[in-house]
Design a protein around this motif. Structure first.
Motif, short mmCIF file in Angstrom:
data_model
loop_
_atom_site.label_atom_id
_atom_site.label_comp_id
_atom_site.label_asym_id
_atom_site.label_seq_id
_atom_site.Cartn_x
_atom_site.Cartn_y
_atom_site.Cartn_z
N SER A 1 0.87 -1.17 0.00
CA SER A 1 0.00 0.00 0.00
C SER A 1 0.90 1.22 0.00
N ALA B 1 1.36 5.57 -0.49
CA ALA B 1 0.81 6.93 -0.52
C ALA B 1 1.94 7.92 -0.74
N ILE C 1 -1.86 15.03 -0.37
CA ILE C 1 -1.82 13.63 -0.77
C ILE C 1 -2.22 13.55 -2.24
N ALA D 1 -2.62 7.45 -3.64
CA ALA D 1 -2.82 6.38 -2.64
C ALA D 1 -3.41 5.18 -3.37
N ARG D 2 -2.69 4.07 -3.33
CA ARG D 2 -3.13 2.89 -4.07
C ARG D 2 -2.57 1.64 -3.40
N ASP E 1 -7.26 0.30 -0.93
CA ASP E 1 -6.30 1.31 -0.46
C ASP E 1 -6.66 1.84 0.92
N ASP E 2 -7.83 1.43 1.47
CA ASP E 2 -8.17 1.82 2.84
C ASP E 2 -7.90 0.69 3.84
N SER F 1 -4.10 2.64 7.12
CA SER F 1 -3.77 2.61 5.70
C SER F 1 -2.64 3.58 5.40
N ALA F 2 -2.03 3.40 4.24
CA ALA F 2 -0.97 4.32 3.81
C ALA F 2 -1.53 5.74 3.67
N ARG F 3 -2.74 5.85 3.14
CA ARG F 3 -3.34 7.17 2.99
C ARG F 3 -3.51 7.86 4.34
N ALA G 1 -0.30 9.08 5.66
CA ALA G 1 0.09 10.28 4.92
C ALA G 1 -0.61 11.53 5.46
N LYS G 2 -1.82 11.39 6.02
CA LYS G 2 -2.51 12.54 6.63
C LYS G 2 -1.69 13.07 7.81
#
Length: 470
Positions: free
Chosen positions: A52, A54, A61, A64-65, A79-80, A257-259, A262-263
């Motif tokens: 995963s 980001a 951001i 994100a995948r 991706d979540d 998650s990676a997303r 990233a936040k």
């Protein structure tokens, strides 16, 4: 926990960040396709089932995948999906301490014994030393595998009773040694002062305000969650058995998650959630008693490479490896989470993505000027029109008429340089400034080794051109 394998992956990643053209902040279709190829190639070559990814660029951001097989029952990667981020969790535990200090409820310089009794030398260990791995408490998980006791559930107090009451490995503040044990102690301090479980405190003060969905990794197991995998040497990639509950706590208990990770990186870049002063405090390397430091702050590693500052941490859980690196000055970050603790896919993916999407590090003005001077000097040698005022006495002695004639006759037919780049770092030697270059002339590559007097108009003591060794 963090591992030697993760540390080496990170070292390779940052060392190989390369120059690329200046880019718009949003990823182009070509960049996105390139990232897809990078991940697919590294998953295939390593056997790692999934990743995963980001990317933050320009403080936002932009990608994100998720890729590959997240579990035996997940048909399509999401991706979540929350991967276990392991020791990347430490910066959140450290942030909790900083928030409590900002609230006036504790101080980084408080001793551990003020809050947690019966810890070896607790009256001399500070909270700051817990967070910077300088307390001397023995690490309870230095192995890169799940050891026997991890098959049985444990409480934070159980970890403390077994490891934090042993003799210290060194006098607090005199050495640096990674210690998951210190973070278990720090997590208990957060719970005692806040009156909440650590994860609840983090959700209230950090995750909910940032829109992050975070899980206790002990509960992020089973259908709907990524499965951890491992591999023995070149054997088959197999699912691994998670550790029993309780083994990571503040040392690495989070899944996200990676997303979502990233936040948090965006918050670091924008200096939100924590005060700017507290962000700086977390990112300031802690010094040992002798004044030295390895760059570790409070839950993060810091440093610079190629003129670019970074704030970083890796993680290893049972069946998972992770990497999170932020480049504050470029407002950029890369997150790579994988569900195998075998192989080097995490670092290889990050390395290739960094090369593909990050702008070049800021150029050094002195190196830029020196490169232009070196290129002009090569032109003089190609034409035989040497300005000897640019050379020292020794260099003029070297460049006899015969030597200069050989340079002209061998280089002039090759035409002007097609490329001219500095290789390696600028350094001092023998009172001179050494810079080396790689040059493409005609169909041949050459190396140029220069030594010059210090200063922007320093004369050349040496300017040697030789064929590159292929």
């Amino acid at each position: 926990m963090t591992s030697l394998r993760s540390a080496l992956s990170f070292a390779a990643a940052i060392a190989c960040i390369a120059s690329a053209p200046a880019l718009a902040q949003a990823l182009t279709p070509a960049e996105t396709a390139q990232i897809d190829r990078i991940v697919a190639k590294n998953l295939a070559s390593s056997g790692v089932p999934s990743a995963s990814v980001a990317i933050v660029r320009g403080g936002q951001i932009v990608f994100a995948r998720a890729y590959g097989r997240q579990s035996e029952t997940t048909p399509v990667a999401r991706d979540d999906a929350p991967y276990q981020i392991a020791s990347i969790s430490k910066q959140f535990a450290a942030a909790a301490i900083l928030l409590l200090q900002h609230d006036g409820k504790l101080s980084l310089d408080d001793t551990v014994s003020k809050y947690i009794p019966d810890i070896t030398a607790g009256d001399t260990i500070s909270i700051r030393q817990l967070l910077s791995h300088t307390a001397g408490l023995q690490d309870y998980w230095p192995q890169d595998y799940s050891f026997k006791a991890m098959a049985t559930p444990v409480s934070p107090q159980g970890i403390i009773d077994r490891w934090a009451k042993k003799p210290l490995d060194f006098t607090p503040g005199t050495q640096w040694q990674y210690s998951n044990t210190g973070y278990v102690v720090a997590g208990l301090i957060v719970e005692k002062i806040s009156g909440q479980p650590l994860l609840d405190f983090l959700k209230a003060r950090i995750f909910t305000p940032l829109g992050i969905t975070a899980y206790d990794q002990d509960r992020a197991i089973g259908p709907g969650f990524p499965q951890g995998y491992g591999r023995a040497a070149l054997g088959p990639v197999r699912p691994v058995t998670p550790a029993a509950p309780g083994w990571l706590f503040a040392a690495g208990e989070l899944s996200m998650s990676a997303r979502d990770l990233a936040k948090w990186d965006v918050a670091r870049i924008d200096r939100t959630i924590l005060t700017p002063e507290d962000w700086k405090l977390q990112e300031t390397p802690v010094k040992l008693a002798d004044g030295s430091s390895n760059g570790y702050g409070l839950g993060v590693s810091t440093g610079a490479t190629g003129g670019r500052r970074y704030v970083e941490h890796s993680g290893e859980a049972v069946g998972f490896l992770s990497e999170n690196i932020v480049f504050p000055d470029e407002k950029a970050a890369i997150v790579v989470l994988t569900n195998s603790w075998s192989g080097n896919a995490t670092g290889a993916i990050e390395q290739a993505i960094a090369k593909a999407v990050l702008p070049p590090p800021p150029a050094d003005a002195a190196d830029t000027a020196a490169l232009a001077r070196a290129r002009a000097m090569l032109d003089q040698l190609r034409t035989g029109a040497l300005d000897r005022s640019l050379m020292t006495e020794d260099s003029n002695y070297y460049f006899t008429d015969l030597t200069l004639g050989d340079y002209k006759s061998s280089l002039a037919p090759l035409g002007k340089p097609v490329s001219f780049v500095q290789t390696g770092k600028t350094r001092l030697r023998g009172g001179f400034v050494n810079r080396n270059y790689k040059v493409h002339l005609g169909k041949k590559d050459f190396v140029i080794t220069t030594y010059a007097e210090p200063g922007d108009k320093g004369r050349y003591e040496q300017f040697l051109v030789a064929p590159a060794v292929s």
